[in-house]
Each structure stands twice: as structure tokens, then as C-alpha cells.
Design a protein around this motif. Structure first.
Motif, short mmCIF file in Angstrom:
data_model
loop_
_atom_site.label_atom_id
_atom_site.label_comp_id
_atom_site.label_asym_id
_atom_site.label_seq_id
_atom_site.Cartn_x
_atom_site.Cartn_y
_atom_site.Cartn_z
N VAL A 166 0.84 -1.21 0.00
CA VAL A 166 0.00 0.00 0.00
C VAL A 166 0.86 1.25 0.00
O VAL A 166 0.59 2.21 -0.74
CB VAL A 166 -0.94 -0.02 1.22
N VAL A 167 1.93 1.26 0.82
CA VAL A 167 2.80 2.44 0.90
C VAL A 167 3.49 2.69 -0.44
O VAL A 167 3.53 3.83 -0.93
CB VAL A 167 3.86 2.26 2.02
N PRO A 172 5.09 6.26 -2.94
CA PRO A 172 6.45 5.73 -3.10
C PRO A 172 7.49 6.70 -2.54
O PRO A 172 7.44 7.89 -2.84
CB PRO A 172 6.60 5.57 -4.62
N PRO A 173 8.40 6.22 -1.69
CA PRO A 173 9.38 7.11 -1.07
C PRO A 173 10.37 7.68 -2.08
O PRO A 173 10.70 7.02 -3.08
CB PRO A 173 10.08 6.20 -0.06
N LYS A 174 10.83 8.86 -1.81
CA LYS A 174 11.85 9.50 -2.65
C LYS A 174 13.22 9.11 -2.12
O LYS A 174 13.71 9.66 -1.13
CB LYS A 174 11.68 11.03 -2.64
N LEU A 175 13.84 8.15 -2.78
CA LEU A 175 15.13 7.67 -2.32
C LEU A 175 16.25 8.55 -2.86
O LEU A 175 16.21 8.97 -4.01
CB LEU A 175 15.33 6.22 -2.76
N SER A 237 0.57 -4.04 13.58
CA SER A 237 1.85 -3.99 14.27
C SER A 237 2.83 -3.05 13.57
O SER A 237 3.46 -2.20 14.21
CB SER A 237 2.44 -5.41 14.34
N TRP A 238 2.95 -3.19 12.26
CA TRP A 238 3.88 -2.33 11.52
C TRP A 238 3.42 -0.87 11.53
O TRP A 238 4.24 0.05 11.67
CB TRP A 238 4.02 -2.82 10.09
N MET A 239 2.13 -0.65 11.42
CA MET A 239 1.64 0.74 11.41
C MET A 239 1.80 1.41 12.77
O MET A 239 2.07 2.60 12.85
CB MET A 239 0.18 0.76 10.95
N GLY A 260 7.36 4.27 5.42
CA GLY A 260 8.16 3.71 4.33
C GLY A 260 9.61 3.54 4.73
O GLY A 260 10.23 2.51 4.43
N ALA A 261 10.18 4.53 5.43
CA ALA A 261 11.57 4.42 5.89
C ALA A 261 11.73 3.28 6.88
O ALA A 261 12.71 2.52 6.84
CB ALA A 261 12.01 5.74 6.51
N LEU A 262 10.77 3.12 7.78
CA LEU A 262 10.83 2.06 8.76
C LEU A 262 10.76 0.69 8.10
O LEU A 262 11.49 -0.24 8.48
CB LEU A 262 9.69 2.22 9.76
N LEU A 263 9.90 0.55 7.12
CA LEU A 263 9.77 -0.72 6.41
C LEU A 263 11.05 -1.08 5.66
O LEU A 263 11.48 -2.24 5.65
CB LEU A 263 8.59 -0.66 5.44
N MET A 264 11.67 -0.08 5.04
CA MET A 264 12.94 -0.33 4.35
C MET A 264 14.04 -0.71 5.34
O MET A 264 14.85 -1.60 5.09
CB MET A 264 13.36 0.90 3.56
#
Length: 339
Positions: A166-167, A172-175, A237-239, A260-264
Motif C-alpha cells: 500500500v505504501v 512511493p518514497p523518494k530515495l 503492528s507495523w503501522m 516507508g523508511a521504517l519498512l525499508m
């Protein structure tokens, strides 16, 4: 028999012998590569983190930590407590499927203690060894514990996959720099992750085969309703973990970016095998939020997150583990589960 034919057969035998020799050599080389590569990668990551750490203004990081209000820190700790309860609930899925007979309360305490050790000392210590120790102290068989662990891991990663999907599809994160990827590619990855999570729900709901087997390991599929509960609990849990960091940032960073940063960082920590993701979590957040906030403020938030989600639960888990050992020793053998 002609000389040419004899030479041909001899050459074939030589080639076959060489193949038989190269086979074990190739397998041994691959085995050692699998053993060494994660440690080499971990050493490289730690070296890069150490290099980056030398350039950090640590007095400024301490100043940023001191500026955090007690109310914000207390709220973060409260969310962390809720997150631990949700994560501990993963083991209730295994309890339902295996019917091991341990009470709900003891199951939750066992899972919470193990999770605190898992986060701080790695999956082998907390996720496996500690769970096995605690459950078997209460009479649960090793085979049953393995099923509980497998179902807990499934719940966790099921939630990870659909939340990440979903994220990535929605925001989408700006890497930065060499990490940069196009939004289209990130959305495609997100769609694939979400599809895998959905496939699990489909299998649990409609598959006639109720056991999945892979490399000698079997996983019993829950029914569709329980699979949905798994998905919701894993995602929550992740959220909640993302909400802890977002609260510590005091709304200065959008929640999807923080999540998104936490998931990465979670995946990076698994790949590098660094206990507690030490340095990896910090490096990912600094890279993702480069140009958004000063590095000192980002590191202050991540350190506060570590205190709320890693260290404080461990401080509570240590005496809880001692209590569980003492109670298990005093418990009559007949009161323990034998399954």
C-alpha cells in the motif's frame, strides 16, 4: 575396439570424473559463500555506519533529544506498549491452530518477552531460542513451538507485505542518490507485494490443500477468517511502529514517509543480520530524510524510538523472564501442557 573409440570413452570417463569432483566443490563453495556473505555485508554496513558516525555532531543530537517533551515521549512509549500487545497476539494464532493448552495470558507474556529479546539480540536468540525455552518450560513440545513460531512469522510478514504494498503504490518514497528508483518501478514492486499477501488469503479461503510444504517444512493453513485476522494484526503492528516514530517527529514528517523508511530499514536489518539493526535503522532514516530535517534531529528521533521500542521493553522483559522461570519451576507437573 578402435584406439579412437577407447580414447573417446576414456575422455568421457575423465570428464564425468571431473564433473563428479566439481559438483561437491561447487556445493561447498556455495555453502561457505552463504555463510560468509551475510557477515561480510554486515561488516561493510557497520564500517559505513562507523564512518558516518564520525561526521555526526553528537552534542547536537543530545541537545535535540533534550528538547523532546515528556508528553511526546510518554505517548511514544504508550504506543509501543500497544504494539507489543498486538505482536504478542500473533502467538494466539498458533495457539488456536495447535491447541497447545497454554493459557492466553501465559501465551501473551511468553511472546512479549521473546519479542523484546528478539529485537535486541536477534531472531536466533529471541525469536527461536527464547520462545523454545519459555514454551517448553510450560510443557509445550518442541514440534508445537515450531508451529507457533512459523505462524507468528507468517502473521508478521503477511502484514509487512500488504502494508509495504500500500505504501509503495500510494506514496512511493523518494530515495536519495544511488538508491533512487522510479515511482513506476516502486509501484510495481508494491503491487507485487500486495498481490502476494492477497494470494495467501486466497489460499487460506479456497485451497483444498490445507498444508503447504517447502524443503521439508510444513505450514498448516488457517481458515479464511483467521487469515484475515492475521493480515489485520500483522499490518497493525507495523503501522503502530511507524506511529511511534511519527509521534517523535512531532508531525514534521508525513506518516507515509516515516512508515516507508521504517519498512525499508526492517528489510535492511534482516539482510545484514546486524542485531537490533544497530546503525542500519539510523542510516536508512538519515538517507531517506536527507534535506528534510537536520541529521542531528533525525538521529535524536531514532534514538528515542530505540529507547521506547527496544530498550524499555527489554528492561521489563528481563525480570518477567526471571518470574516466568521461577513460576514454571514451582508449577506442579500436572498443571503444565503436555502437547
Amino acid at each position: 575396439m578402435s584406439a579412437a573409440s577407447s580414447r573417446s570413452r576414456a575422455a568421457a570417463r575423465g570428464t564425468q570424473g571431473a564433473g563428479n569432483t566439481l559438483g561437491p566443490l561447487a556445493r561447498n563453495a556455495w555453502t561457505w559463500t552463504r555463510r560468509i556473505a551475510p557477515w561480510a555485508l554486515a561488516a561493510l554496513v557497520l564500517a559505513l555506519v562507523a564512518q558516518q558516525a564520525r561526521s555526526v555532531d553528537w552534542p547536537q543530537v543530545w541537545t535535540s533529544l533534550q528538547k523532546m517533551s515528556p508528553e511526546r515521549l510518554a505517548l511514544a512509549a504508550g504506543i509501543a506498549a500497544v504494539s507489543y500487545v498486538v505482536y504478542a497476539g500473533f502467538d494466539l494464532v498458533g495457539r488456536h491452530l495447535t491447541r497447545h493448552g497454554l493459557s492466553v495470558q501465559l501465551t501473551l507474556v511468553t511472546a512479549a518477552i521473546s519479542y523484546a529479546f528478539n529485537l535486541n539480540f536477534g531472531a536466533l536468540v529471541g525469536g527461536f531460542a527464547m520462545r523454545l525455552r519459555l514454551y517448553t518450560r510450560w510443557g509445550v513440545s518442541g514440534a508445537t513451538v515450531a508451529k507457533v513460531i512459523a505462524m507468528s512469522m507468517t502473521t508478521n510478514w503477511l502484514g509487512y507485505f500488504w502494508v509495504s504494498g500500500v505504501v509503495l503504490m500510494g506514496a512511493p518514497p523518494k530515495l536519495p542518490g544511488e538508491w533512487a528508483m522510479s515511482d513506476v518501478l516502486l509501484r510495481m514492486i508494491g503491487a507485487a507485494m500486495f498481490a502476494l499477501a492477497a494470494l495467501y488469503l486466497v489460499l487460506c479461503t479456497w485451497s483444498r490443500r490445507r498444508t503447504l510444504a517447502w524443503r521439508g517444512h510444513e505450514l498448516e493453513l488457517p481458515d479464511g477468517r483467521l487469515a484475515v485476522v492475521q493480515a489485520m494484526a500483522g499490518g497493525a503492528s507495523w503501522m503502530l511502529m511507524g506511529a511511534i516514530v511519527w509521534v517523535l517527529f512531532a508531525g514534521r514528517v508525513d506518516y507515509p514517509v516515516v512508515l516507508g523508511a521504517l519498512l525499508m530499514a526492517a528489510v535492511a536489518g534482516v539482510i545484514t543480520h546486524v542485531p537490533a539493526g544497530l546503525g542500519v535503522l539510523e542510516a536508512v532514516f538519515v538517507a531517506v530524510l536527507a534535506g528534510t530535517l537536520p541529521t542531528s534531529e533525525v538521529l535524536a528521533v531514532v534514538l528515542a524510538y530505540r529507547a521506547a521500542y527496544y530498550l524499555l521493553p527489554l528492561v521489563l522483559a528481563l525480570p518477567a523472564y526471571g518470574w516466568s522461570e521461577a513460576v514454571a519451576r514451582r508449577a506442579p507437573a500436572g498443571t503444565r501442557s503436555a502437547r
